[in-house]
Design an enzyme around this catalytic site. Sequence first.
Site, PDB file in Angstrom:
ATOM      1  CB  SER A  61      -0.912   0.066   1.202  1.00 51.24           C
ATOM      2  OG  SER A  61      -1.809  -1.162   1.313  1.00 51.24           O
TER       3      SER A  61
HETATM    4  N1  SAH Z   1       0.198  -5.270   4.272  1.00 44.28           N
HETATM    5  C1  SAH Z   1       0.844  -5.430   2.903  1.00 44.28           C
HETATM    6  C2  SAH Z   1      -0.023  -5.194   1.612  1.00 44.28           C
HETATM    7  C3  SAH Z   1      -0.710  -6.598   1.239  1.00 44.28           C
HETATM    8  S1  SAH Z   1      -1.591  -6.826  -0.209  1.00 44.28           S
HETATM    9  C4  SAH Z   1       2.121  -4.809   2.852  1.00 44.28           C
HETATM   10  O1  SAH Z   1       2.536  -3.929   3.499  1.00 44.28           O
HETATM   11  O2  SAH Z   1       2.980  -5.160   1.875  1.00 44.28           O
HETATM   12  C5  SAH Z   1      -2.777  -7.762   0.528  1.00 44.28           C
HETATM   13  C6  SAH Z   1      -2.204  -9.327   0.639  1.00 44.28           C
HETATM   14  O3  SAH Z   1      -3.236 -10.092   1.366  1.00 44.28           O
HETATM   15  C7  SAH Z   1      -1.787 -10.041  -0.401  1.00 44.28           C
HETATM   16  O4  SAH Z   1      -0.343 -10.622  -0.327  1.00 44.28           O
HETATM   17  C8  SAH Z   1      -2.581 -11.414  -0.607  1.00 44.28           C
HETATM   18  O5  SAH Z   1      -2.023 -12.357  -1.069  1.00 44.28           O
HETATM   19  C9  SAH Z   1      -2.984 -11.321   0.817  1.00 44.28           C
HETATM   20  N2  SAH Z   1      -4.258 -12.140   1.120  1.00 44.28           N
HETATM   21  C10 SAH Z   1      -5.434 -11.941   0.593  1.00 44.28           C
HETATM   22  N3  SAH Z   1      -6.489 -12.912   0.934  1.00 44.28           N
HETATM   23  C11 SAH Z   1      -5.783 -13.566   2.111  1.00 44.28           C
HETATM   24  C12 SAH Z   1      -6.521 -14.201   2.715  1.00 44.28           C
HETATM   25  N4  SAH Z   1      -7.646 -14.861   2.717  1.00 44.28           N
HETATM   26  N5  SAH Z   1      -5.532 -14.725   3.780  1.00 44.28           N
HETATM   27  C13 SAH Z   1      -4.241 -14.335   4.029  1.00 44.28           C
HETATM   28  N6  SAH Z   1      -3.672 -13.367   3.041  1.00 44.28           N
HETATM   29  C14 SAH Z   1      -4.666 -12.991   2.117  1.00 44.28           C
END
Ligand code: SAH
Length: 198
Positions: free
Chosen positions: A52
Site C-alpha cells: 500500500s
Molecule cells: N500489508 C501488505 C500489503 C498486502 S496486499 C504490505 O504491507 O505489503 C494484500 C495481501 O493479502 C496479499 O499479499 C494477498 O496475498 C493477501 N491475502 C489475500 N487474501 C488473503 C487471505 N484470505 N488470507 C491471507 N492473506 C490474504
Amino acid sequence: MVERQLRRRGIEDERVLAAMEEVPRELFLPEDMRDRAYRDGALRIGEGQTMSQPWIVACMAQLLELKGDETVLEVGTGSGYAAAVLSRICGEVITIERFESLAEGARQVLSELGYDNVEVRVGDGAKGAPDRAPFGGISVTATALDAPPAPLFEQLAPGAALVCPVDRAGRELLMRYRDGQEEAIVPVRFVPLVADEP
Ligand code: SAH
C-alpha cells in the site's frame, strides 16, 4: 515522505509517524522497485499483489489507536512492510499471508531488521489466529466483500478496533469497526481478500 505525504495529510499520531520514519520501506520491495519506494502510491511486490501507499499504511495504523503493549493481528502480510510499521507501535504482531513465497520474503526482511516481535504465518487470514486471540487491534489489508470475515470480530478484544477495506456494491471503503459500531473512513483500492475453502 513523513512531512509531505503524512503529516500534511492528517496523520498526527506521533508514534505512527516515528515508525514510518524508522522502517526502511525500500527493503520490503523487489530490487528493481527500490528506487520507487518513497513514492506516493502503491507498488508491485510479486504474486500479483501490492504494497500500500505510505499514507494508507499510516492511516490504518493510526486508526487502531494503539498504546504499545497490544498483540495485533494483520491479515495480508504481503511484503511485510505494514507489519513492520505496526511492530514498532505495539507489543507483538501476528500476520497471516496466503502466499508462502511472500510470507518467506517478509520473514527474511523482518529478521534481518531484527524486528523479532512479528510472527508470519501462512494460511487463510479470514480465520484469524484463534490461538492468540483476543487482539488489541486487527488490520486487514485486502478488500472483503460486504463485511469483514466473522471470525475476526470474535477475536477482537472489547474496545479494540478492526480496520478493513470493504466492497459495498462496487464501492471500496476503508472501514473501522469497534464495540459494535462502524465508521467509513475513506475510499480506497486494495487487492481482494481471497476466501479459501472453509
Ligand atoms: N500489508 C501488505 C500489503 C498486502 S496486499 C504490505 O504491507 O505489503 C494484500 C495481501 O493479502 C496479499 O499479499 C494477498 O496475498 C493477501 N491475502 C489475500 N487474501 C488473503 C487471505 N484470505 N488470507 C491471507 N492473506 C490474504
